[in-house]
Structure formats: C-alpha cells, structure tokens
Design an enzyme around this catalytic site. Structure first.
Site, PDB file in Angstrom:
ATOM      1  N   ASN A  72     -10.693  -2.851  -6.099  1.00  0.00           N
ATOM      2  CA  ASN A  72      -9.734  -1.580  -6.943  1.00  0.00           C
ATOM      3  C   ASN A  72     -10.319  -1.601  -8.177  1.00  0.00           C
ATOM      4  O   ASN A  72      -9.902  -0.538  -8.787  1.00  0.00           O
ATOM      5  CB  ASN A  72      -8.681  -2.928  -7.630  1.00  0.00           C
ATOM      6  CG  ASN A  72      -8.038  -2.540  -5.875  1.00  0.00           C
ATOM      7  OD1 ASN A  72      -6.539  -3.501  -5.643  1.00  0.00           O
ATOM      8  ND2 ASN A  72      -7.393  -1.366  -5.023  1.00  0.00           N
TER       9      ASN A  72
ATOM     10  N   ASP B  25       0.975  -1.672  -0.487  1.00  0.00           N
ATOM     11  CA  ASP B  25      -0.410   0.088   0.137  1.00  0.00           C
ATOM     12  C   ASP B  25       0.735   1.132  -0.076  1.00  0.00           C
ATOM     13  O   ASP B  25       2.316   1.147   0.927  1.00  0.00           O
ATOM     14  CB  ASP B  25      -0.462  -0.007   1.438  1.00  0.00           C
ATOM     15  CG  ASP B  25      -1.846   1.076   1.128  1.00  0.00           C
ATOM     16  OD1 ASP B  25      -2.553   1.758   0.053  1.00  0.00           O
ATOM     17  OD2 ASP B  25      -2.637   0.996   2.528  1.00  0.00           O
TER      18      ASP B  25
HETATM   19  C1  FPP Z   1      -1.853   0.171  -3.506  1.00  0.00           C
HETATM   20  O1  FPP Z   1      -1.060   1.500  -3.853  1.00  0.00           O
HETATM   21  C2  FPP Z   1      -1.255  -0.318  -4.971  1.00  0.00           C
HETATM   22  C3  FPP Z   1      -2.442  -1.832  -5.491  1.00  0.00           C
HETATM   23  C4  FPP Z   1      -3.076  -0.761  -5.777  1.00  0.00           C
HETATM   24  C5  FPP Z   1      -1.157  -2.743  -5.967  1.00  0.00           C
HETATM   25  C6  FPP Z   1      -0.103  -2.583  -6.240  1.00  0.00           C
HETATM   26  C7  FPP Z   1       0.273  -3.027  -7.415  1.00  0.00           C
HETATM   27  C8  FPP Z   1       1.962  -2.604  -7.385  1.00  0.00           C
HETATM   28  C9  FPP Z   1       2.837  -2.823  -6.341  1.00  0.00           C
HETATM   29  C10 FPP Z   1       2.139  -2.503  -8.490  1.00  0.00           C
HETATM   30  C11 FPP Z   1       2.656  -3.101  -9.779  1.00  0.00           C
HETATM   31  C12 FPP Z   1       1.935  -4.632  -9.243  1.00  0.00           C
HETATM   32  C13 FPP Z   1       2.210  -5.510 -10.575  1.00  0.00           C
HETATM   33  C14 FPP Z   1       2.235  -6.717 -10.025  1.00  0.00           C
HETATM   34  C15 FPP Z   1       3.600  -5.969 -11.386  1.00  0.00           C
HETATM   35  P1  FPP Z   1      -2.469   2.417  -3.709  1.00  0.00           P
HETATM   36  O2  FPP Z   1      -2.601   2.974  -5.240  1.00  0.00           O
HETATM   37  O3  FPP Z   1      -3.405   2.258  -2.728  1.00  0.00           O
HETATM   38  O4  FPP Z   1      -1.669   4.031  -3.148  1.00  0.00           O
HETATM   39  P2  FPP Z   1      -1.938   4.836  -2.098  1.00  0.00           P
HETATM   40  O5  FPP Z   1      -2.948   4.279  -0.821  1.00  0.00           O
HETATM   41  O6  FPP Z   1      -0.856   6.134  -1.729  1.00  0.00           O
HETATM   42  O7  FPP Z   1      -3.720   5.715  -3.099  1.00  0.00           O
END
Ligand code: FPP
Length: 258
Positions: free
Chosen positions: A81, A33
């Site tokens: 998501n 996250d």
């Molecule tokens: C949360 O950050 C992360 C995700 C929704 C998914 C995780 C995805 C990756 C690490 C990218 C690459 C993935 C793969 C498998 C190649 P957020 O967007 O919720 O962050 P925030 O809470 O700060 O908005």
C-alpha cells in the site's frame, strides 16, 4: 437492521446447539476492500470511503465480540500500500491513529485486547506511539483479540521469521528440528491460530499476500459488497455460511477435529 442482530446471533447459537460437532471459527480474517469504489459511487473522495470503512470495523468487531470469536484479524495496510499516493497513505495512518485513540475506552470496556502484526518498526513514529499505547492499555483484556495487520505482507512475515530463526543456533545446527509449527513461533504474533474463515469484500477473488502461512485451510468467503457496506449483519451471515461448510483438512471423513 440493528434489531435483526440478536436474531442472527440466536440462529447461530441454535445451529451450534443442534450440530454439536460444529464450532465457531477461532480465527476470522478480513480483507477490507472497496472503500475507494464505494466513495466514488456516491461522488465522494476516497478518504470518505476509508472513514465509513472505519465504521464497518466498529460494527464487525462488535459482532465478533458478541459471538466471542477468539481472534479477528483485519488487513488495514499492506506492505504494497506504500505505492498509493502519499496523501492517501498519510490519511490512512491518521485514521488509524484516530481509531486507536477514539476506540480505546470501548476496547477496554468490551474486554478486547488489541495487537498489531506487520513491519511496524517501519511506520512513522506517531503511528508507532498510538500502536504501543493501544497495545499496552488493552494487554490485560482477556475477551477477544483484535489483530490489526499494518505494513503487513504474508511473504514478508515468512522472510522475517526465517531471519529470526537463523539466529537460533539450536536450529541452525540441527535443521531437522524445523517443522511447520516451529516456524510459526517466529511470526509477528506466534499465538495466532490458523485462519478458519477469511472474508474479502468488493467482489475480488484474491488473497493479496494476507496471512499466507496461516490460511492454508481457511474457508473463503467472497462478497460483492464493498467494505463500507459490510456491517454486523453481513459478518454474522458469513459466519452462518461458514458453519455449513464441511471441513476435511485433506482427510476423508466429514469432519476432522483439530
Ligand atoms: C481498501 O479499500 C482498504 C484499505 C486499503 C485499508 C482499509 C482501511 C480502512 C478500513 C480504513 C480505516 C482503518 C483503520 C484500521 C482505522 P481500497 O482503497 O483499496 O478500495 P478500492 O479498491 O475501491 O480503491
């Protein structure tokens, strides 16, 4: 930073040598996250954060492979998501495709088997193609297993398992056969052991519908670091901290072998 990695690994090995009743986690899961917040903090688009998040994945997978942790499960995309803007959803799928293509030789070289859990049949066709390709090309690997949770929800997994189970005449006719281990046979990846250590980055203290059934006795590690800041060293420190926990599984003695 990289030069300190062998030190952390040897510290872990020494600790295990001195404490033979302790063992490494068999299954580590991670809620990755904070990509968006990290990008915002440095004045970039959210996608930039997801891209750097991919580098954290590489780093953490490498650490898990060095320690030979049998299962590492990463939460890449939840069933919730889909509520994000369409552009971001597409960008995440594109990153996943890119990651599968780019990392395939590395997985095979490092003997890493990759599997996917979640409602993968609902994903766009091209994404499904890359998942299948990665799955097939690494199925002979017998080192660690990298589990990517995509379009995954813990409650949904239980519902899907119950739907499958209701097609099993033997159980429907004799519901007393049903017990905890039996239900997990219907999960997306029945081979997954219980989660020993669950890590969540970004200072949030939630489990967010991740591996709900498998995490009942998971040790939880929350860190304020945002996912793009979480690399090999931070993973090894989380494992070190896990080793200091006393796991009782509801019993009274100090340590219960499972
Ligand atoms: C949360 O950050 C992360 C995700 C929704 C998914 C995780 C995805 C990756 C690490 C990218 C690459 C993935 C793969 C498998 C190649 P957020 O967007 O919720 O962050 P925030 O809470 O700060 O908005």
């Amino acid at each position: 930073m990289t030069s300190s990695i062998p030190l952390y690994i040897s510290q872990i090995r020494n600790y295990l040598h001195r404490n033979p009743h302790k063992s490494l986690p068999r299954h580590v899961s991670i809620i990755m996250d904070g990509n968006g917040r990290w990008a915002k903090r440095i004045g970039k688009e959210r996608l930039y954060g997801h891209r750097e998040g991919m580098n954290s994945i590489r780093s953490v997978v490498s650490a898990a492979a060095k320690l030979k942790i049998p299962y590492l499960t990463l939460f890449a995309f939840s069933t919730e998501n889909w509520q994000r803007p369409r552009g971001e959803v597409t960008a995440l799928f594109n990153l996943l495709k890119y990651f599968c293509r780019k990392e395939l030789t590395n997985f095979i070289k490092k003997n890493i088997r990759v599997i996917f859990i979640g409602r993968t049949d609902e994903l766009p066709q091209m994404v499904r193609y890359y998942l299948r390709r990665t799955l097939q090309a690494t199925r002979h690997c017998n080192g660690i297993t990298l589990v990517i949770a995509i379009n995954y929800g813990g409650q949904q997994e239980i519902v899907d398992a119950v739907k499958k189970l209701l097609k099993d005449k033997a159980i429907v006719e004799n519901p007393d056969l049903l017990e905890e281990k039996l239900l997990s046979r219907y999960f997306y990846a029945p081979e997954l052991p219980p989660v020993d250590l669950m890590i969540r980055t970004s200072g949030e203290y939630r489990l967010s519908n991740f591996l709900t059934y498998q995490s009942v006795y998971a040790e939880l590690h929350f860190t304020p670091l945002l996912w793009p800041e979480f690399k090999e060293k931070e993973f090894l420190l989380a494992v070190q901290e896990y080793l200091t926990r006393s796991r009782r599984f509801g019993a009274l003695n100090d340590y219960v072998d499972r």
